[in-house]
Write an enzyme that holds these catalytic residues in place. Structure first.
Site, PDB file in Angstrom:
ATOM      1  N   HIS A 386      54.708  34.953  43.770  1.00 42.71           N
ATOM      2  CA  HIS A 386      53.256  35.036  43.976  1.00 42.71           C
ATOM      3  C   HIS A 386      52.600  35.905  42.908  1.00 42.71           C
ATOM      4  CE1 HIS A 386      49.653  35.185  46.719  1.00 42.71           C
ATOM      5  NE2 HIS A 386      49.457  36.302  46.049  1.00 42.71           N
ATOM      6  N   GLU A 387      53.110  37.122  42.727  1.00 43.98           N
ATOM      7  CA  GLU A 387      52.462  38.051  41.797  1.00 43.98           C
ATOM      8  C   GLU A 387      52.620  37.611  40.348  1.00 43.98           C
ATOM      9  OE1 GLU A 387      50.403  40.040  42.903  1.00 43.98           O
ATOM     10  OE2 GLU A 387      51.014  40.096  44.999  1.00 43.98           O
TER      11      GLU A 387
END
Length: 593
Positions: A386-387
């Protein structure tokens, strides 16, 4: 819990890529502080020539980038260990400098708006360099009805340092001061309850451990409910103050306009999810049945419905999983991902005093950074994906666009990150041949939906209602906030769920509420990402090409238009309904397994 200096250097981010040392920070701070006087040279002269207007905008851009470098370095150093006063001071000083710059530059927009449109167009024709700011002018003109006189704009800019206090107070309380009672595991070993350990504890197979962790955390927020309600209410009031001062009908209208998002998008989301709540109610009933519970409680939501090998996933293995999952995005994407892994873009593990959660952030002109609190769970692997989605979105936009256009709007900020999660989940589902593992992954995917689409929309309802009541003159007391939050949990989770009184305090620990009207974008972004990832996995070359245009789009056009490059129209409720249809498919397949 390890102290910061006990973490291996290779597992920490390298902030020297922003500034080489604290001494360099001080030197840049003094340099920038001196340069602020340059704003006065342009005041009152912007209509004189295209060259003067360009030089002013370029000066403002250069100052903004320097302050961004100061602020990001100071805040990220502070986030390594929030108890270190030195870096709290760095970020506070950088923020104060930004407020000072905002005050000194506050004449720019009013002076541009005071020009006759034909005069402005004439300046742009005579000074070709001004075309660099075409999008800036477009945004300024959209705000014409909400821009005040130069003197009033300066006053508003100067006020911001004081009005950010609620967010600062909450941040220090939540990350530096708050402590939760430890609990014991099934073997009697003492386990600390922290922001970093909470979700893994809530996933524990031992129900007593889950319940005690749940009670440990919310008992503390309950103790400080009145203080946190006052902090929350103050933040709502400051949002309303700026909205009303700028002639917006509400704080929601103000914050959505800042992102060029129609309020109908917010309403479409809440309405579509409200229609789809029977799916969530069905999911809760399935969870209750599979876990063999007489009653299902809020602390039963995170534990997997299917047991899985509890062995932790080493970080190196997590990186390989992410790379394989994101392979459909192509070699260039994977090589950039590897560059981030190899060159200390990421601060990996939790340490004493480190900020909780995870984020991606950086400075234009350098690579992005990722803060993790990696705990070895499958959730941690998805957080990494995600990041890094955020980071590579920033990287592509920064490479393609000048500083003034590179920073994408919050509305599209969660699309690339969630697309990465969807691709990883689809990959893991595709390669597993074990029915039990498949059921586990389906459960995990459904939990992503529950946490990102349903839960964030519930947050959005809570936020809209609290702002509405405050603007109507109703005090936001702890009692009111807890009651509203309880009622929403009852609505969302349905008749099978025992809505524990402790969950009434959850509003008190959500940091995103201090960035007003942010959370709904998790749900809209997730829905857009579902559509995009499905098309990429189907081999749609046009969708993949459009996606990379989107990643490189920054703020070069309104966010709704950027998403249309990927074939997704968020001005309608259709993407939300498509996401709910995917959730229904996952739930039905899970039932068959």
């Amino acid at each position: 819990m390890k102290k910061r200096d006990e973490i291996p250097v290779c597992d920490t981010w390298n902030l020297a890529d922003i500034l080489p040392s604290d001494e360099a920070w001080e030197a840049l701070f003094l340099e920038t502080e001196r340069e602020l006087a340059g704003y006065k040279e342009f005041e009152g002269h912007l209509a004189e020539s295209g060259e003067v207007l360009f030089q002013c905008l370029k000066f403002d851009e250069d100052i903004s980038l320097k302050i961004e470098r100061l602020f990001v370095y100071g805040r990220e150093k502070s986030d390594e260990d929030t108890a270190k006063a030195k870096y709290q001071d760095f970020s506070a000083r950088a923020q104060a400098l930004s407020y000072k710059a905002a005050g000194l530059s506050s004449y720019i927009v009013p002076e541009i708006l005071a020009m006759n449109e034909s005069v402005l167009n004439g300046l742009i024709r005579t000074e070709k360099e001004l075309r660099r700011y075409a999008r800036t002018f477009e945004i300024i003109m959209k705000k014409k009805a909400h821009t005040l006189s130069a003197g009033m704009e300066e006053l508003l800019a100067r006020s911001m340092e004081a009005t950010q206090s609620p967010s600062d107070i909450f941040n220090m309380f939540n990350n530096a001061d708050v402590k939760f009672p430890s609990i014991t595991d099934s073997e009697g070993k003492e386990i600390p309850v922290t922001h970093g350990t909470y979700i893994p504890l809530m996933e524990n197979r031992d129900r007593r451990v889950r319940k005690e962790a749940f009670q440990s955390m919310y008992s503390v927020y309950g103790q400080f409910a009145n203080t946190l309600a006052a902090t929350f209410a103050a933040n709502v009031k400051q949002a309303s103050f700026y909205a009303k001062t700028r002639n917006y009908a509400s704080s929601r209208a103000y914050y959505l306009a800042e992102n060029e998002v129609p309020e109908s998008v917010y309403d479409n989301l809440v309405a579509a999810i409200s229609e789809g709540l029977p799916l969530l109610h069905d999911y809760v009933a399935v969870r209750k049945k599979v876990l063999g519970l007489d009653e299902i409680h809020m602390y039963d939501l995170y534990t997997p419905m299917v047991s899985r090998d509890d062995s932790r996933i080493p970080y190196d293995e997590a990186r390989e999983m992410v790379k394989k999952g994101l392979a459909p995005l192509g070699e260039k994407y994977l090589s950039l991902l590897q560059e981030g892994f190899d060159n200390r873009w990421i601060d990996v593990y939790e340490n004493e005093g480190k900020r909780s959660g995870a984020y991606s952030w950086g400075v234009y002109g350098t690579h992005p950074y990722v803060l993790l609190n990696y705990s070895g769970t499958l959730d941690s692997v998805f957080t990494l994906a995600h990041e890094m989605g955020h980071s590579l979105h920033s990287w592509f936009s920064d490479q393609a666009l000048p500083y003034v256009d590179a920073g994408y709007k919050i509305f599209v900020a969660e699309v690339a990150s969630t697309c990465n999660e969807a691709l990883l989940n689809r990959y893991l589902l595709a390669v597993t041949e074990d029915k039990k593992e498949r059921a586990y992954l389906l459960n995990h995917f459904m939990e992503s939906f529950r946490g990102t689409v349903f839960r964030q929309t519930m947050f959005a309802e809570f936020e809209a209602e609290t702002h509405r009541r405050s603007e109507a003159g109703e005090p936001l007391t702890a009692e009111l906030l807890c009651r509203l939050y309880h009622e929403l949990n009852v609505k969302y989770f349905g008749p099978e769920m025992m809505v524990d009184s402790e969950i009434d305090y959850e509003w008190a620990r959500i940091p995103h509420f201090y960035t007003p009207f942010y959370v709904y974008q998790y749900a809209t972004g997730f829905s857009a990402a579902m559509a995009i990832s499905s098309r990429i996995l189907a081999g749609d070359e046009q969708a993949l090409e459009g996606y990379f245009k989107f990643l490189s789009g920054g703020n070069s056009m309104p966010p709704i238009e950027l998403l249309k490059l990927c074939g997704v129209d968020m001005s309608t409720a259709q993407p939300i309904r498509e996401a709910l249809a995917v959730f229904k498919e996952l739930l039905e397949e899970y039932k068959t397994l």
